[in-house]
Write a protein that holds these residues in place. Structure first.
Motif, PDB file in Angstrom:
ATOM      1  N   LEU A 181      41.089  40.250  35.870  1.00 59.76           N
ATOM      2  CA  LEU A 181      41.336  41.602  35.373  1.00 59.76           C
ATOM      3  C   LEU A 181      40.768  42.641  36.333  1.00 59.76           C
ATOM      4  CD1 LEU A 181      42.323  43.462  33.099  1.00 59.76           C
ATOM      5  CD2 LEU A 181      40.106  43.152  31.996  1.00 59.76           C
ATOM      6  N   ARG A 182      39.556  42.405  36.825  1.00 61.21           N
ATOM      7  CA  ARG A 182      38.965  43.352  37.769  1.00 61.21           C
ATOM      8  C   ARG A 182      39.775  43.429  39.051  1.00 61.21           C
ATOM      9  NH1 ARG A 182      32.577  41.547  37.199  1.00 61.21           N
ATOM     10  NH2 ARG A 182      32.207  42.525  35.162  1.00 61.21           N
ATOM     11  N   MET A 183      40.238  42.281  39.535  1.00 56.29           N
ATOM     12  CA  MET A 183      41.019  42.263  40.772  1.00 56.29           C
ATOM     13  C   MET A 183      42.322  43.047  40.605  1.00 56.29           C
ATOM     14  SD  MET A 183      42.628  38.978  42.753  1.00 56.29           S
ATOM     15  CE  MET A 183      43.738  38.678  41.353  1.00 56.29           C
ATOM     16  N   LEU A 184      43.008  42.817  39.484  1.00 59.94           N
ATOM     17  CA  LEU A 184      44.273  43.506  39.254  1.00 59.94           C
ATOM     18  C   LEU A 184      44.083  44.996  39.016  1.00 59.94           C
ATOM     19  CD1 LEU A 184      46.104  40.897  37.006  1.00 59.94           C
ATOM     20  CD2 LEU A 184      46.520  41.380  39.410  1.00 59.94           C
ATOM     21  N   ASN A 185      42.966  45.361  38.399  1.00 59.70           N
ATOM     22  CA  ASN A 185      42.719  46.778  38.118  1.00 59.70           C
ATOM     23  C   ASN A 185      42.545  47.584  39.395  1.00 59.70           C
ATOM     24  OD1 ASN A 185      42.938  46.593  35.372  1.00 59.70           O
ATOM     25  ND2 ASN A 185      40.747  46.423  34.988  1.00 59.70           N
ATOM     26  N   ARG A 186      42.082  46.920  40.473  1.00 60.88           N
ATOM     27  CA  ARG A 186      41.901  47.639  41.729  1.00 60.88           C
ATOM     28  C   ARG A 186      43.237  48.037  42.354  1.00 60.88           C
ATOM     29  NH1 ARG A 186      37.457  43.949  42.521  1.00 60.88           N
ATOM     30  NH2 ARG A 186      38.826  42.483  43.617  1.00 60.88           N
ATOM     31  N   GLY A 187      44.317  47.378  41.909  1.00 59.65           N
ATOM     32  CA  GLY A 187      45.630  47.700  42.460  1.00 59.65           C
ATOM     33  C   GLY A 187      46.506  48.511  41.524  1.00 59.65           C
ATOM     34  N   ARG A 188      45.905  49.138  40.528  1.00 56.79           N
ATOM     35  CA  ARG A 188      46.714  49.895  39.572  1.00 56.79           C
ATOM     36  C   ARG A 188      47.266  51.163  40.186  1.00 56.79           C
ATOM     37  NH1 ARG A 188      43.104  50.570  34.271  1.00 56.79           N
ATOM     38  NH2 ARG A 188      41.683  51.315  35.880  1.00 56.79           N
ATOM     39  N   SER A 189      48.458  51.529  39.735  1.00 57.74           N
ATOM     40  CA  SER A 189      49.056  52.790  40.168  1.00 57.74           C
ATOM     41  C   SER A 189      48.440  53.942  39.387  1.00 57.74           C
ATOM     42  CB  SER A 189      50.569  52.753  39.947  1.00 57.74           C
ATOM     43  OG  SER A 189      50.861  52.633  38.559  1.00 57.74           O
ATOM     44  N   ARG A 190      48.758  55.166  39.820  1.00 60.29           N
ATOM     45  CA  ARG A 190      48.202  56.338  39.149  1.00 60.29           C
ATOM     46  C   ARG A 190      48.636  56.423  37.686  1.00 60.29           C
ATOM     47  NH1 ARG A 190      49.374  61.697  38.197  1.00 60.29           N
ATOM     48  NH2 ARG A 190      47.575  63.111  38.278  1.00 60.29           N
ATOM     49  N   PRO A 191      49.945  56.201  37.343  1.00 60.09           N
ATOM     50  CA  PRO A 191      50.315  56.220  35.926  1.00 60.09           C
ATOM     51  C   PRO A 191      49.571  55.179  35.093  1.00 60.09           C
ATOM     52  CG  PRO A 191      52.281  56.385  37.290  1.00 60.09           C
ATOM     53  CD  PRO A 191      51.143  56.066  38.203  1.00 60.09           C
ATOM     54  N   GLU A 192      49.299  54.001  35.679  1.00 58.85           N
ATOM     55  CA  GLU A 192      48.563  52.988  34.931  1.00 58.85           C
ATOM     56  C   GLU A 192      47.130  53.423  34.690  1.00 58.85           C
ATOM     57  OE1 GLU A 192      49.254  49.680  37.513  1.00 58.85           O
ATOM     58  OE2 GLU A 192      50.662  48.769  36.109  1.00 58.85           O
ATOM     59  N   ARG A 193      46.525  54.091  35.681  1.00 59.25           N
ATOM     60  CA  ARG A 193      45.151  54.589  35.483  1.00 59.25           C
ATOM     61  C   ARG A 193      45.122  55.668  34.409  1.00 59.25           C
ATOM     62  NH1 ARG A 193      45.132  54.331  41.201  1.00 59.25           N
ATOM     63  NH2 ARG A 193      45.426  56.592  41.346  1.00 59.25           N
TER      64      ARG A 193
ATOM     65  N   ALA B 261      52.399  50.584  28.444  1.00 62.54           N
ATOM     66  CA  ALA B 261      51.741  50.043  29.630  1.00 62.54           C
ATOM     67  C   ALA B 261      52.178  48.614  29.898  1.00 62.54           C
ATOM     68  CB  ALA B 261      50.220  50.108  29.459  1.00 62.54           C
ATOM     69  N   THR B 262      52.306  47.808  28.832  1.00 63.77           N
ATOM     70  CA  THR B 262      52.731  46.423  29.000  1.00 63.77           C
ATOM     71  C   THR B 262      54.140  46.354  29.563  1.00 63.77           C
ATOM     72  OG1 THR B 262      51.359  45.800  27.117  1.00 63.77           O
ATOM     73  CG2 THR B 262      53.006  44.219  27.810  1.00 63.77           C
ATOM     74  N   ALA B 263      54.980  47.296  29.217  1.00 66.55           N
ATOM     75  CA  ALA B 263      56.374  47.272  29.677  1.00 66.55           C
ATOM     76  C   ALA B 263      56.538  47.770  31.099  1.00 66.55           C
ATOM     77  CB  ALA B 263      57.225  48.130  28.745  1.00 66.55           C
ATOM     78  N   THR B 264      55.553  48.477  31.656  1.00 67.06           N
ATOM     79  CA  THR B 264      55.745  49.128  32.948  1.00 67.06           C
ATOM     80  C   THR B 264      54.862  48.593  34.068  1.00 67.06           C
ATOM     81  OG1 THR B 264      54.167  50.853  32.290  1.00 67.06           O
ATOM     82  CG2 THR B 264      56.489  51.285  31.894  1.00 67.06           C
ATOM     83  N   ARG B 265      53.855  47.776  33.768  1.00 65.37           N
ATOM     84  CA  ARG B 265      52.983  47.284  34.844  1.00 65.37           C
ATOM     85  C   ARG B 265      53.611  46.047  35.500  1.00 65.37           C
ATOM     86  NH1 ARG B 265      48.040  46.066  30.687  1.00 65.37           N
ATOM     87  NH2 ARG B 265      49.103  44.550  29.379  1.00 65.37           N
ATOM     88  N   GLU B 266      54.804  46.225  36.054  1.00 61.82           N
ATOM     89  CA  GLU B 266      55.603  45.113  36.532  1.00 61.82           C
ATOM     90  C   GLU B 266      54.950  44.397  37.711  1.00 61.82           C
ATOM     91  OE1 GLU B 266      59.499  46.463  37.336  1.00 61.82           O
ATOM     92  OE2 GLU B 266      59.850  47.209  35.311  1.00 61.82           O
ATOM     93  N   ARG B 267      54.464  45.135  38.685  1.00 59.77           N
ATOM     94  CA  ARG B 267      53.964  44.509  39.898  1.00 59.77           C
ATOM     95  C   ARG B 267      52.774  43.607  39.624  1.00 59.77           C
ATOM     96  NH1 ARG B 267      50.149  46.303  43.374  1.00 59.77           N
ATOM     97  NH2 ARG B 267      50.118  48.339  42.381  1.00 59.77           N
ATOM     98  N   ARG B 268      51.845  44.068  38.798  1.00 59.76           N
ATOM     99  CA  ARG B 268      50.660  43.251  38.515  1.00 59.76           C
ATOM    100  C   ARG B 268      51.018  41.993  37.736  1.00 59.76           C
ATOM    101  NH1 ARG B 268      46.172  45.696  35.564  1.00 59.76           N
ATOM    102  NH2 ARG B 268      47.706  46.806  34.345  1.00 59.76           N
ATOM    103  N   LEU B 269      51.900  42.128  36.712  1.00 56.32           N
ATOM    104  CA  LEU B 269      52.251  40.966  35.908  1.00 56.32           C
ATOM    105  C   LEU B 269      53.059  39.950  36.709  1.00 56.32           C
ATOM    106  CD1 LEU B 269      53.198  42.700  32.538  1.00 56.32           C
ATOM    107  CD2 LEU B 269      51.081  41.537  33.121  1.00 56.32           C
ATOM    108  N   ALA B 270      53.974  40.444  37.548  1.00 52.45           N
ATOM    109  CA  ALA B 270      54.761  39.526  38.364  1.00 52.45           C
ATOM    110  C   ALA B 270      53.865  38.800  39.370  1.00 52.45           C
ATOM    111  CB  ALA B 270      55.865  40.284  39.086  1.00 52.45           C
TER     112      ALA B 270
END
Length: 411
Positions: free
Chosen positions: A5-17, A73-82
Protein backbone atom coordinates in the motif's frame (compact mmCIF):
# COMPACT_ATOMS: atom_id res chain seq x y z
CA UNK A 1 0.09 -5.70 2.36
CA UNK A 2 0.91 -2.47 4.23
CA UNK A 3 4.27 -2.23 2.44
CA UNK A 4 2.50 -2.71 -0.91
CA UNK A 5 0.00 0.00 0.00
CA UNK A 6 2.80 2.42 0.85
CA UNK A 7 4.61 1.63 -2.39
CA UNK A 8 1.50 2.18 -4.51
CA UNK A 9 0.57 5.37 -2.67
CA UNK A 10 3.86 6.94 -3.75
CA UNK A 11 2.69 6.67 -7.36
CA UNK A 12 -0.76 8.17 -6.93
CA UNK A 13 -1.98 10.81 -9.32
CA UNK A 14 -3.20 14.20 -8.16
CA UNK A 15 -6.93 13.26 -8.41
CA UNK A 16 -6.26 10.15 -6.32
CA UNK A 17 -4.50 12.23 -3.66
CA UNK A 18 -7.46 14.62 -3.60
CA UNK A 19 -9.87 11.72 -3.10
CA UNK A 20 -7.70 10.32 -0.30
CA UNK A 21 -7.75 13.68 1.47
CA UNK A 22 -11.50 13.85 0.93
CA UNK A 23 -12.01 10.47 2.63
CA UNK A 24 -9.75 11.35 5.57
CA UNK A 25 -11.25 14.83 6.00
CA UNK A 26 -14.76 13.42 5.82
CA UNK A 27 -13.98 10.89 8.55
CA UNK A 28 -12.50 13.66 10.70
CA UNK A 29 -15.52 15.93 10.28
CA UNK A 30 -17.89 13.03 11.00
CA UNK A 31 -15.98 12.12 14.19
CA UNK A 32 -16.04 15.71 15.44
CA UNK A 33 -19.74 16.16 14.73
CA UNK A 34 -20.83 12.85 16.27
CA UNK A 35 -18.78 13.42 19.45
CA UNK A 36 -20.07 16.97 19.77
CA UNK A 37 -23.65 15.93 19.13
CA UNK A 38 -23.48 13.20 21.78
CA UNK A 39 -21.91 15.56 24.32
CA UNK A 40 -24.76 18.07 23.83
CA UNK A 41 -27.52 15.46 24.19
CA UNK A 42 -29.39 16.14 27.43
CA UNK A 43 -32.71 14.36 27.89
CA UNK A 44 -33.77 16.80 30.62
CA UNK A 45 -33.62 19.62 28.08
CA UNK A 46 -35.33 19.14 24.72
CA UNK A 47 -33.47 22.13 23.32
CA UNK A 48 -30.13 20.49 24.14
CA UNK A 49 -31.25 17.26 22.52
CA UNK A 50 -32.28 19.11 19.37
CA UNK A 51 -28.94 20.89 19.24
CA UNK A 52 -27.08 17.60 19.58
CA UNK A 53 -29.28 16.06 16.92
CA UNK A 54 -28.60 18.98 14.57
CA UNK A 55 -24.84 18.48 14.81
CA UNK A 56 -25.00 14.70 14.70
CA UNK A 57 -27.21 14.91 11.60
CA UNK A 58 -24.38 16.51 9.64
CA UNK A 59 -22.18 13.42 10.09
CA UNK A 60 -24.34 11.12 7.97
CA UNK A 61 -24.27 13.05 4.67
CA UNK A 62 -20.51 13.38 5.19
CA UNK A 63 -20.26 9.61 5.64
CA UNK A 64 -22.31 9.11 2.48
CA UNK A 65 -19.97 11.41 0.58
CA UNK A 66 -16.96 9.44 1.85
CA UNK A 67 -18.45 6.13 0.66
CA UNK A 68 -19.24 7.54 -2.77
CA UNK A 69 -15.65 8.84 -3.00
CA UNK A 70 -14.39 5.35 -2.15
CA UNK A 71 -16.52 3.85 -4.92
CA UNK A 72 -15.30 6.39 -7.47
CA UNK A 73 -11.66 5.95 -6.42
CA UNK A 74 -11.90 2.18 -6.89
CA UNK A 75 -13.24 2.67 -10.41
CA UNK A 76 -10.54 5.14 -11.51
CA UNK A 77 -7.22 4.01 -10.00
CA UNK A 78 -6.56 1.86 -13.06
CA UNK A 79 -2.78 2.07 -13.28
CA UNK A 80 -2.12 1.01 -9.70
CA UNK A 81 -4.61 -1.88 -9.75
CA UNK A 82 -3.40 -3.16 -13.11
CA UNK A 83 0.21 -3.02 -11.91
CA UNK A 84 -0.75 -5.00 -8.83
CA UNK A 85 -2.34 -7.73 -10.97
CA UNK A 86 0.76 -7.85 -13.17
CA UNK A 87 2.79 -8.49 -10.01
CA UNK A 88 0.73 -11.61 -9.36
CA UNK A 89 -1.95 -10.37 -6.96
CA UNK A 90 -5.34 -12.11 -6.96
CA UNK A 91 -8.62 -10.15 -7.29
CA UNK A 92 -9.23 -10.73 -3.56
CA UNK A 93 -5.89 -9.09 -2.76
CA UNK A 94 -6.96 -5.99 -4.68
CA UNK A 95 -10.20 -5.79 -2.67
CA UNK A 96 -8.28 -6.26 0.60
CA UNK A 97 -6.02 -3.44 -0.48
CA UNK A 98 -9.08 -1.21 -0.91
CA UNK A 99 -10.38 -2.20 2.54
CA UNK A 100 -6.99 -1.50 4.13
CA UNK A 101 -6.70 1.85 2.40
CA UNK A 102 -10.24 2.86 3.36
CA UNK A 103 -9.73 1.80 6.97
CA UNK A 104 -6.38 3.58 7.26
CA UNK A 105 -7.73 6.85 5.89
CA UNK A 106 -10.81 6.62 8.15
CA UNK A 107 -8.63 5.91 11.21
CA UNK A 108 -6.29 8.82 10.51
CA UNK A 109 -9.17 11.20 9.84
CA UNK A 110 -11.28 10.14 12.83
CA UNK A 111 -8.29 10.43 15.18
CA UNK A 112 -7.68 13.96 13.93
CA UNK A 113 -11.37 14.80 14.40
CA UNK A 114 -11.29 13.34 17.93
CA UNK A 115 -8.25 15.46 18.81
CA UNK A 116 -9.99 18.59 17.57
CA UNK A 117 -13.05 17.66 19.63
CA UNK A 118 -10.95 17.13 22.77
CA UNK A 119 -9.16 20.47 22.32
CA UNK A 120 -12.36 22.42 21.73
CA UNK A 121 -14.41 20.67 24.46
CA UNK A 122 -12.01 20.57 27.40
CA UNK A 123 -14.86 19.97 29.85
CA UNK A 124 -16.83 17.68 27.54
CA UNK A 125 -17.14 13.91 28.04
CA UNK A 126 -14.45 11.75 26.41
CA UNK A 127 -16.36 8.49 26.88
CA UNK A 128 -17.85 8.40 23.36
CA UNK A 129 -14.54 9.21 21.61
CA UNK A 130 -13.03 5.66 21.41
CA UNK A 131 -16.38 4.23 20.34
CA UNK A 132 -16.78 6.81 17.56
CA UNK A 133 -13.19 6.29 16.31
CA UNK A 134 -13.62 2.51 16.19
CA UNK A 135 -17.02 2.84 14.52
CA UNK A 136 -15.72 5.14 11.79
CA UNK A 137 -12.61 3.01 11.21
CA UNK A 138 -14.71 -0.12 10.79
CA UNK A 139 -16.98 1.85 8.49
CA UNK A 140 -13.96 2.86 6.39
CA UNK A 141 -12.83 -0.78 6.11
CA UNK A 142 -16.30 -1.94 5.09
CA UNK A 143 -16.69 0.94 2.63
CA UNK A 144 -13.31 0.26 1.03
CA UNK A 145 -14.06 -3.46 0.69
CA UNK A 146 -17.59 -3.02 -0.65
CA UNK A 147 -16.49 -0.34 -3.10
CA UNK A 148 -14.31 -2.88 -4.93
CA UNK A 149 -16.91 -5.65 -5.27
CA UNK A 150 -18.02 -4.57 -8.72
CA UNK A 151 -14.55 -3.75 -10.10
CA UNK A 152 -12.47 -6.38 -11.90
CA UNK A 153 -8.76 -5.51 -11.97
CA UNK A 154 -6.81 -7.34 -14.68
CA UNK A 155 -3.28 -6.83 -16.06
CA UNK A 156 -4.89 -5.08 -19.05
CA UNK A 157 -6.84 -2.55 -17.03
CA UNK A 158 -9.94 -2.19 -14.88
CA UNK A 159 -13.51 -3.14 -15.78
CA UNK A 160 -16.54 -2.07 -13.81
CA UNK A 161 -19.25 -4.71 -13.57
CA UNK A 162 -22.33 -3.07 -12.06
CA UNK A 163 -24.65 -5.41 -10.20
CA UNK A 164 -28.30 -4.82 -10.92
CA UNK A 165 -30.35 -5.65 -7.85
CA UNK A 166 -33.98 -5.27 -7.01
CA UNK A 167 -35.77 -4.84 -3.67
CA UNK A 168 -34.61 -7.09 -0.83
CA UNK A 169 -36.16 -8.19 2.46
CA UNK A 170 -33.07 -6.93 4.26
CA UNK A 171 -34.11 -3.36 3.47
CA UNK A 172 -37.34 -3.81 5.41
CA UNK A 173 -35.43 -5.45 8.26
CA UNK A 174 -33.20 -2.36 8.45
CA UNK A 175 -36.30 -0.18 8.78
CA UNK A 176 -37.76 -2.43 11.50
CA UNK A 177 -34.45 -2.42 13.41
CA UNK A 178 -34.46 1.36 13.23
CA UNK A 179 -37.97 1.53 14.66
CA UNK A 180 -36.95 -0.82 17.50
CA UNK A 181 -33.90 1.29 18.44
CA UNK A 182 -35.91 4.50 18.25
CA UNK A 183 -38.73 3.18 20.45
CA UNK A 184 -36.21 1.76 22.95
CA UNK A 185 -34.48 5.13 23.24
CA UNK A 186 -37.78 6.95 23.77
CA UNK A 187 -38.86 4.48 26.47
CA UNK A 188 -35.67 4.14 28.53
CA UNK A 189 -34.31 7.65 27.90
CA UNK A 190 -31.37 8.19 30.28
CA UNK A 191 -31.55 4.64 31.65
CA UNK A 192 -29.97 2.94 28.66
CA UNK A 193 -28.06 -0.16 29.88
CA UNK A 194 -24.85 0.78 28.00
CA UNK A 195 -23.56 4.32 28.32
CA UNK A 196 -26.57 5.90 30.04
CA UNK A 197 -27.88 8.96 28.26
CA UNK A 198 -25.02 8.85 25.75
CA UNK A 199 -25.89 5.27 24.88
CA UNK A 200 -29.49 6.37 24.41
CA UNK A 201 -28.41 9.19 22.09
CA UNK A 202 -26.31 6.81 19.99
CA UNK A 203 -29.13 4.23 19.88
CA UNK A 204 -31.74 6.78 18.80
CA UNK A 205 -29.44 8.30 16.18
CA UNK A 206 -28.63 4.84 14.84
CA UNK A 207 -32.34 4.00 14.85
CA UNK A 208 -33.23 7.07 12.82
CA UNK A 209 -30.47 6.36 10.29
CA UNK A 210 -31.44 2.68 9.94
CA UNK A 211 -35.09 3.65 9.53
CA UNK A 212 -34.41 6.18 6.79
CA UNK A 213 -31.85 4.07 4.94
CA UNK A 214 -34.12 1.04 5.15
CA UNK A 215 -37.07 2.99 3.81
CA UNK A 216 -35.12 4.62 0.99
CA UNK A 217 -33.51 1.34 -0.10
CA UNK A 218 -36.89 -0.39 0.12
CA UNK A 219 -38.15 2.36 -2.18
CA UNK A 220 -36.27 0.55 -4.97
CA UNK A 221 -39.48 -1.12 -6.13
CA UNK A 222 -41.27 2.23 -6.09
CA UNK A 223 -38.53 3.83 -8.20
CA UNK A 224 -38.66 0.96 -10.66
CA UNK A 225 -42.46 1.08 -10.87
CA UNK A 226 -42.53 4.85 -11.31
CA UNK A 227 -39.80 4.70 -13.97
CA UNK A 228 -41.70 1.97 -15.84
CA UNK A 229 -44.86 4.09 -15.77
CA UNK A 230 -42.99 7.15 -17.05
CA UNK A 231 -41.39 5.04 -19.76
CA UNK A 232 -44.75 3.76 -21.00
CA UNK A 233 -46.13 7.30 -21.22
CA UNK A 234 -42.97 9.01 -22.50
CA UNK A 235 -43.55 11.50 -25.29
CA UNK A 236 -39.92 12.29 -26.05
CA UNK A 237 -36.79 10.19 -26.65
CA UNK A 238 -34.99 11.87 -23.72
CA UNK A 239 -37.73 10.94 -21.25
CA UNK A 240 -37.92 7.38 -22.58
CA UNK A 241 -34.14 6.87 -22.31
CA UNK A 242 -34.04 8.40 -18.83
CA UNK A 243 -36.88 6.20 -17.61
CA UNK A 244 -35.33 3.04 -19.03
CA UNK A 245 -31.93 3.83 -17.49
CA UNK A 246 -33.50 4.33 -14.04
CA UNK A 247 -35.66 1.23 -14.45
CA UNK A 248 -32.62 -0.88 -15.36
CA UNK A 249 -30.83 -0.17 -12.05
CA UNK A 250 -33.17 1.48 -9.51
CA UNK A 251 -31.21 0.30 -6.49
CA UNK A 252 -28.12 2.33 -7.41
CA UNK A 253 -30.26 5.46 -7.45
CA UNK A 254 -31.95 4.50 -4.19
CA UNK A 255 -28.54 4.06 -2.56
CA UNK A 256 -27.22 7.38 -3.87
CA UNK A 257 -30.37 9.27 -2.89
CA UNK A 258 -30.54 7.76 0.59
CA UNK A 259 -28.44 10.66 1.90
CA UNK A 260 -30.84 13.18 0.37
CA UNK A 261 -33.70 11.12 1.78
CA UNK A 262 -32.15 11.36 5.24
CA UNK A 263 -32.11 15.15 4.97
CA UNK A 264 -35.71 15.28 3.73
CA UNK A 265 -36.76 12.93 6.55
CA UNK A 266 -35.27 15.14 9.26
CA UNK A 267 -36.55 18.30 7.57
CA UNK A 268 -40.12 17.03 7.47
CA UNK A 269 -39.89 15.70 11.03
CA UNK A 270 -38.42 18.95 12.32
CA UNK A 271 -41.25 20.89 10.67
CA UNK A 272 -43.85 18.71 12.37
CA UNK A 273 -42.15 19.23 15.74
CA UNK A 274 -41.65 22.97 15.31
CA UNK A 275 -45.42 23.45 15.13
CA UNK A 276 -45.98 22.30 18.71
CA UNK A 277 -42.75 23.14 20.57
CA UNK A 278 -40.67 26.16 21.34
CA UNK A 279 -36.88 26.14 21.46
CA UNK A 280 -36.56 28.54 18.54
CA UNK A 281 -32.74 28.67 18.79
CA UNK A 282 -32.44 24.88 18.70
CA UNK A 283 -34.83 24.60 15.76
CA UNK A 284 -32.90 27.31 13.90
CA UNK A 285 -29.74 25.24 14.38
CA UNK A 286 -31.57 22.16 13.11
CA UNK A 287 -32.60 24.06 9.97
CA UNK A 288 -29.02 25.26 9.50
CA UNK A 289 -27.79 21.70 9.90
CA UNK A 290 -30.31 20.56 7.31
CA UNK A 291 -29.07 23.17 4.85
CA UNK A 292 -25.44 22.09 5.27
CA UNK A 293 -26.50 18.43 5.09
CA UNK A 294 -28.31 19.15 1.83
CA UNK A 295 -25.18 20.75 0.35
CA UNK A 296 -23.12 17.75 1.43
CA UNK A 297 -25.73 15.43 -0.07
CA UNK A 298 -25.44 17.34 -3.33
CA UNK A 299 -21.69 16.72 -3.34
CA UNK A 300 -22.33 12.99 -2.81
CA UNK A 301 -24.75 13.01 -5.75
CA UNK A 302 -22.10 14.65 -7.95
CA UNK A 303 -19.77 11.76 -7.13
CA UNK A 304 -22.56 9.28 -7.94
CA UNK A 305 -23.19 11.04 -11.23
CA UNK A 306 -19.50 10.73 -12.11
CA UNK A 307 -19.58 7.03 -11.23
CA UNK A 308 -22.64 6.45 -13.41
CA UNK A 309 -21.04 8.23 -16.36
CA UNK A 310 -18.04 5.92 -16.01
CA UNK A 311 -20.40 2.95 -16.34
CA UNK A 312 -22.36 4.44 -19.26
CA UNK A 313 -19.59 6.25 -21.12
CA UNK A 314 -19.49 3.78 -24.04
CA UNK A 315 -23.26 3.96 -24.50
CA UNK A 316 -23.30 7.75 -24.30
CA UNK A 317 -20.28 8.05 -26.61
CA UNK A 318 -22.03 5.77 -29.14
CA UNK A 319 -25.16 7.95 -29.00
CA UNK A 320 -23.06 11.07 -29.52
CA UNK A 321 -21.26 9.43 -32.45
CA UNK A 322 -24.65 8.57 -33.97
CA UNK A 323 -25.60 12.25 -33.95
CA UNK A 324 -27.45 12.72 -30.64
CA UNK A 325 -26.76 16.31 -29.42
CA UNK A 326 -24.95 16.80 -26.13
CA UNK A 327 -27.83 18.93 -24.83
CA UNK A 328 -30.26 16.07 -25.40
CA UNK A 329 -28.08 13.73 -23.34
CA UNK A 330 -27.87 16.42 -20.66
CA UNK A 331 -31.66 16.48 -20.51
CA UNK A 332 -31.57 12.70 -20.06
CA UNK A 333 -29.43 13.17 -16.92
CA UNK A 334 -31.84 15.76 -15.49
CA UNK A 335 -34.91 13.62 -16.15
CA UNK A 336 -33.18 10.60 -14.64
CA UNK A 337 -32.62 12.59 -11.45
CA UNK A 338 -36.26 13.70 -11.32
CA UNK A 339 -37.67 10.20 -11.93
CA UNK A 340 -35.47 8.63 -9.24
CA UNK A 341 -35.63 11.40 -6.62
CA UNK A 342 -39.38 11.99 -6.49
CA UNK A 343 -40.37 8.60 -4.95
CA UNK A 344 -37.42 8.58 -2.52
CA UNK A 345 -38.03 12.11 -1.25
CA UNK A 346 -41.79 11.56 -0.99
CA UNK A 347 -41.35 8.39 1.11
CA UNK A 348 -38.76 10.09 3.35
CA UNK A 349 -41.01 13.12 3.93
CA UNK A 350 -44.04 10.99 4.84
CA UNK A 351 -41.92 8.91 7.22
CA UNK A 352 -40.48 12.04 8.88
CA UNK A 353 -43.94 13.44 9.60
CA UNK A 354 -45.25 10.05 10.74
CA UNK A 355 -42.46 9.56 13.31
CA UNK A 356 -43.44 12.84 15.01
CA UNK A 357 -47.23 12.87 14.53
CA UNK A 358 -48.29 9.28 15.16
CA UNK A 359 -47.22 9.10 18.84
CA UNK A 360 -49.31 12.21 19.64
CA UNK A 361 -51.95 11.95 16.91
CA UNK A 362 -54.84 12.29 19.34
CA UNK A 363 -53.65 15.68 20.64
CA UNK A 364 -52.08 16.97 17.43
CA UNK A 365 -54.25 19.90 16.34
CA UNK A 366 -55.42 20.31 12.75
CA UNK A 367 -53.55 23.56 12.10
CA UNK A 368 -50.32 21.90 13.21
CA UNK A 369 -50.94 19.01 10.83
CA UNK A 370 -51.44 21.44 7.92
CA UNK A 371 -48.08 23.06 8.73
CA UNK A 372 -46.40 19.65 9.01
CA UNK A 373 -47.75 18.52 5.64
CA UNK A 374 -46.80 21.83 4.00
CA UNK A 375 -43.26 21.47 5.34
CA UNK A 376 -43.14 17.86 4.10
CA UNK A 377 -44.19 18.90 0.58
CA UNK A 378 -41.61 21.69 0.62
CA UNK A 379 -38.83 19.32 1.72
CA UNK A 380 -39.82 16.86 -1.02
CA UNK A 381 -39.56 19.62 -3.60
CA UNK A 382 -36.21 20.79 -2.24
CA UNK A 383 -34.81 17.27 -2.38
CA UNK A 384 -35.96 16.69 -5.96
CA UNK A 385 -34.71 20.11 -7.04
CA UNK A 386 -31.30 19.40 -5.49
CA UNK A 387 -30.98 16.16 -7.47
CA UNK A 388 -31.94 17.93 -10.70
CA UNK A 389 -29.48 20.78 -10.10
CA UNK A 390 -26.72 18.25 -9.49
CA UNK A 391 -27.57 16.63 -12.84
CA UNK A 392 -27.28 20.04 -14.50
CA UNK A 393 -23.93 20.58 -12.81
CA UNK A 394 -22.70 17.24 -14.21
CA UNK A 395 -22.67 18.58 -17.80
CA UNK A 396 -18.84 18.95 -17.84
CA UNK A 397 -18.51 15.30 -16.73
CA UNK A 398 -20.88 14.29 -19.53
CA UNK A 399 -18.84 16.24 -22.06
CA UNK A 400 -15.74 14.29 -21.06
CA UNK A 401 -17.56 10.96 -21.49
CA UNK A 402 -18.61 11.73 -25.07
CA UNK A 403 -15.13 11.70 -26.59
CA UNK A 404 -14.77 9.30 -29.51
CA UNK A 405 -11.56 7.98 -27.90
CA UNK A 406 -13.85 6.15 -25.48
CA UNK A 407 -15.12 3.98 -28.33
CA UNK A 408 -11.67 3.47 -29.85
CA UNK A 409 -10.14 2.45 -26.52
CA UNK A 410 -12.78 -0.23 -26.00
CA UNK A 411 -13.52 0.58 -22.36
Amino acid sequence: MIDVLRMLNRGRSRPERVRAWLVAAGAGVAAFLVCTGISLADFRDEGGSLTGLALGLLAFPVAGLVHQANRLATATRERRLAALRLAGAAPGDVRRLGALEGGWLALAGSLAGAVVYALTHLSGPLTPVPFVVVLLTVGGVVSGARAGRDVIASPLGVIRRPRVRGPRVRDLLLALAGVALLVTGLVVRGGFPIGGKYGTAVAMAAGLVLLVFGLTLAATWLIRGYAARIGRRARSPETLLAARLVESDPRAWARALSVVGLTVFFGAGAGAQQAVTGYGHAHALVDLALLVALLTSAAALVVHQAEELIDLRRSFAALAAAGVPERALGRVLVRQAFIAALPVCAVAAVAGVAVVVFPVFGIYEAQYLVWALTRAVAMTGIGVLTAMLVALAARPLLRGALHLETLRAGH
